[in-house]
Design a protein around this motif. Structure first.
Motif, PDB file in Angstrom:
ATOM      1  N   ILE A  81       0.861  -1.178   0.000  1.00  0.00           N
ATOM      2  CA  ILE A  81       0.000   0.000   0.000  1.00  0.00           C
ATOM      3  C   ILE A  81       0.893   1.222   0.000  1.00  0.00           C
ATOM      4  N   VAL A  82       0.608   2.159  -0.898  1.00  0.00           N
ATOM      5  CA  VAL A  82       1.330   3.424  -0.924  1.00  0.00           C
ATOM      6  C   VAL A  82       0.321   4.547  -0.725  1.00  0.00           C
ATOM      7  N   GLU A  83       0.593   5.412   0.248  1.00  0.00           N
ATOM      8  CA  GLU A  83      -0.227   6.600   0.459  1.00  0.00           C
ATOM      9  C   GLU A  83       0.627   7.827   0.144  1.00  0.00           C
ATOM     10  N   PRO A  84       0.457   8.432  -1.040  1.00  0.00           N
ATOM     11  CA  PRO A  84       1.316   9.547  -1.446  1.00  0.00           C
ATOM     12  C   PRO A  84       0.998  10.861  -0.728  1.00  0.00           C
ATOM     13  N   PHE A  85      -0.149  10.958  -0.077  1.00  0.00           N
ATOM     14  CA  PHE A  85      -0.509  12.096   0.770  1.00  0.00           C
ATOM     15  C   PHE A  85      -0.879  11.491   2.123  1.00  0.00           C
ATOM     16  N   ALA A  86       0.125  11.178   2.918  1.00  0.00           N
ATOM     17  CA  ALA A  86      -0.057  10.255   4.039  1.00  0.00           C
ATOM     18  C   ALA A  86      -1.027  10.758   5.097  1.00  0.00           C
ATOM     19  N   GLY A  87      -0.872  12.020   5.542  1.00  0.00           N
ATOM     20  CA  GLY A  87      -1.699  12.475   6.650  1.00  0.00           C
ATOM     21  C   GLY A  87      -1.558  11.544   7.831  1.00  0.00           C
ATOM     22  N   SER A  88      -2.675  11.060   8.346  1.00  0.00           N
ATOM     23  CA  SER A  88      -2.624  10.113   9.464  1.00  0.00           C
ATOM     24  C   SER A  88      -2.834   8.674   9.018  1.00  0.00           C
ATOM     25  N   ILE A 114       4.120   8.643   2.074  1.00  0.00           N
ATOM     26  CA  ILE A 114       4.847   9.779   1.511  1.00  0.00           C
ATOM     27  C   ILE A 114       4.129  11.040   1.967  1.00  0.00           C
ATOM     28  N   GLU A 115       4.872  11.941   2.579  1.00  0.00           N
ATOM     29  CA  GLU A 115       4.274  13.146   3.146  1.00  0.00           C
ATOM     30  C   GLU A 115       5.194  14.330   2.912  1.00  0.00           C
ATOM     31  N   LYS A 116       4.663  15.364   2.273  1.00  0.00           N
ATOM     32  CA  LYS A 116       5.467  16.542   1.937  1.00  0.00           C
ATOM     33  C   LYS A 116       5.676  17.460   3.140  1.00  0.00           C
ATOM     34  N   ASP A 117       4.715  17.478   4.051  1.00  0.00           N
ATOM     35  CA  ASP A 117       4.817  18.332   5.239  1.00  0.00           C
ATOM     36  C   ASP A 117       5.838  17.720   6.199  1.00  0.00           C
ATOM     37  N   GLU A 118       6.951  18.396   6.398  1.00  0.00           N
ATOM     38  CA  GLU A 118       8.031  17.846   7.219  1.00  0.00           C
ATOM     39  C   GLU A 118       7.592  17.579   8.647  1.00  0.00           C
ATOM     40  N   GLN A 119       6.730  18.412   9.189  1.00  0.00           N
ATOM     41  CA  GLN A 119       6.297  18.220  10.573  1.00  0.00           C
ATOM     42  C   GLN A 119       5.462  16.955  10.720  1.00  0.00           C
ATOM     43  N   VAL A 120       4.601  16.703   9.749  1.00  0.00           N
ATOM     44  CA  VAL A 120       3.808  15.470   9.771  1.00  0.00           C
ATOM     45  C   VAL A 120       4.724  14.270   9.580  1.00  0.00           C
ATOM     46  N   ALA A 121       5.657  14.373   8.633  1.00  0.00           N
ATOM     47  CA  ALA A 121       6.593  13.273   8.400  1.00  0.00           C
ATOM     48  C   ALA A 121       7.417  12.974   9.640  1.00  0.00           C
ATOM     49  N   ASN A 122       7.800  14.004  10.376  1.00  0.00           N
ATOM     50  CA  ASN A 122       8.597  13.795  11.587  1.00  0.00           C
ATOM     51  C   ASN A 122       7.801  13.083  12.677  1.00  0.00           C
ATOM     52  N   VAL A 123       6.498  13.348  12.747  1.00  0.00           N
ATOM     53  CA  VAL A 123       5.656  12.619  13.698  1.00  0.00           C
ATOM     54  C   VAL A 123       5.694  11.130  13.372  1.00  0.00           C
ATOM     55  N   HIS A 136       6.890  -1.730  10.892  1.00  0.00           N
ATOM     56  CA  HIS A 136       7.509  -2.185   9.646  1.00  0.00           C
ATOM     57  C   HIS A 136       7.231  -1.225   8.484  1.00  0.00           C
ATOM     58  N   TRP A 137       6.522  -0.138   8.746  1.00  0.00           N
ATOM     59  CA  TRP A 137       6.181   0.815   7.702  1.00  0.00           C
ATOM     60  C   TRP A 137       7.385   1.677   7.330  1.00  0.00           C
ATOM     61  N   GLU A 138       7.289   2.312   6.167  1.00  0.00           N
ATOM     62  CA  GLU A 138       8.321   3.229   5.686  1.00  0.00           C
ATOM     63  C   GLU A 138       7.714   4.616   5.501  1.00  0.00           C
ATOM     64  N   MET A 139       8.423   5.640   5.954  1.00  0.00           N
ATOM     65  CA  MET A 139       8.000   7.019   5.758  1.00  0.00           C
ATOM     66  C   MET A 139       9.011   7.742   4.879  1.00  0.00           C
ATOM     67  N   ILE A 140       8.517   8.398   3.835  1.00  0.00           N
ATOM     68  CA  ILE A 140       9.343   9.216   2.950  1.00  0.00           C
ATOM     69  C   ILE A 140       8.829  10.635   3.005  1.00  0.00           C
ATOM     70  N   CYS A 141       9.678  11.575   3.335  1.00  0.00           N
ATOM     71  CA  CYS A 141       9.291  12.983   3.334  1.00  0.00           C
ATOM     72  C   CYS A 141       9.583  13.552   1.959  1.00  0.00           C
ATOM     73  N   GLY A 142       8.537  13.885   1.228  1.00  0.00           N
ATOM     74  CA  GLY A 142       8.739  14.415  -0.110  1.00  0.00           C
ATOM     75  C   GLY A 142       7.429  14.553  -0.861  1.00  0.00           C
ATOM     76  N   ASP A 143       7.540  14.945  -2.114  1.00  0.00           N
ATOM     77  CA  ASP A 143       6.389  15.124  -2.987  1.00  0.00           C
ATOM     78  C   ASP A 143       5.879  13.767  -3.469  1.00  0.00           C
ATOM     79  N   TYR A 144       4.586  13.710  -3.774  1.00  0.00           N
ATOM     80  CA  TYR A 144       3.997  12.452  -4.244  1.00  0.00           C
ATOM     81  C   TYR A 144       4.732  11.884  -5.440  1.00  0.00           C
ATOM     82  N   SER A 145       5.263  12.757  -6.286  1.00  0.00           N
ATOM     83  CA  SER A 145       5.920  12.313  -7.514  1.00  0.00           C
ATOM     84  C   SER A 145       7.227  11.578  -7.255  1.00  0.00           C
TER      85      SER A 145
END
Length: 224
Positions: A23-30, A47-56, A127-136
């Motif tokens: 499963i890939v969520e390119p606008f992760a949110g929660s 994948i989350e562009k907002d650094e603060q959300v990604a850091n959570v 086991h999840w992966e978080m990427i801070c960046g644009d959906y593309s």
């Protein structure tokens, strides 16, 4: 996992279940879809562009323990907080722009619920992966792509990377070229894909909002 304006926690059950092992969520949110039911057991990439959300998410995935979460202080009504994780529990789309916030009964209650939810469900995301960046920037994997961008309407303008900053035609083209299947969420102003009604939601003062969906699968080549 935590409160996030526009999250899909209450309506995740209405979306198609994932047909792929990723499963890939390119606008992760929660990430309410990935947490729903047994979806969390898949390989999940957020994948989350907002650094603060990604850091959570990074803190939850890499560092947090149930004990650490339970030890986080409760919020007292009337106090002020500058912690981003507190601020987003204010149940307002403009929370992403606040630097400090006064604790309201709603915020205090949401935080109390989220602490318990995070502690109880933490094992699901390790086991999840978080990427801070644009959906593309997402790898073009054969996956279930749950695409839930800021909606192309007023409700999508409050985020730090809001609807004003999104080229929806470009996003639509990108989405349709994903491998696997796409589950694309929108409101009633979505006009860049052939969205179909999913359900009506009753909000404050009885206001009805429409949840729309576009579904595409290169397995069965169908739309819902």
């Amino acid at each position: 996992m935590f409160y996030y304006y526009g999250r899909k926690k209450q309506i995740a059950k209405y979306y198609p279940l994932p047909n792929f092992g990723v499963i890939v969520e390119p606008f992760a949110g929660s990430a309410a879809y990935s947490l729903y039911g047994n979806n969390w057991q898949k390989r999940v990439t957020l994948i989350e562009k907002d650094e603060q959300v990604a850091n959570v998410w990074r803190w939850l995935i890499d560092e947090a323990t149930p004990a650490k979460i339970k030890s986080l202080p409760d919020l007292k009504i009337g106090d002020k907080s500058s912690e981003f994780l507190h601020i987003i529990h204010a149940a307002t789309k403009m929370a992403f722009h606040y630097k400090t916030i006064k604790v309201t009964p709603v915020l205090a209650r949401n935080w109390e619920i989220s602490k318990r939810c995070m502690a109880e469900n933490l094992f699901k995301i390790k086991h999840w992966e978080m990427i801070c960046g644009d959906y593309s920037e997402a790898d073009d994997l054969e996956a279930t792509w749950f695409i839930d961008p800021p909606y192309k309407e007023e409700s999508g303008k409050g985020y730090r990377y809001s609807s004003n900053l999104i080229d929806y035609e470009k996003l639509a083209t990108w989405a349709k070229n994903r491998k696997g299947e796409i589950i694309f969420c929108e409101g009633n102003c979505g006009d860049y894909l052939p969205f179909q009604p999913l359900l009506n939601l009753k909000g404050v003062a009885g206001k009805i909002s429409k949840e729309m969906i576009y579904y595409q699968s290169n397995q069965v080549n169908k739309q819902l």
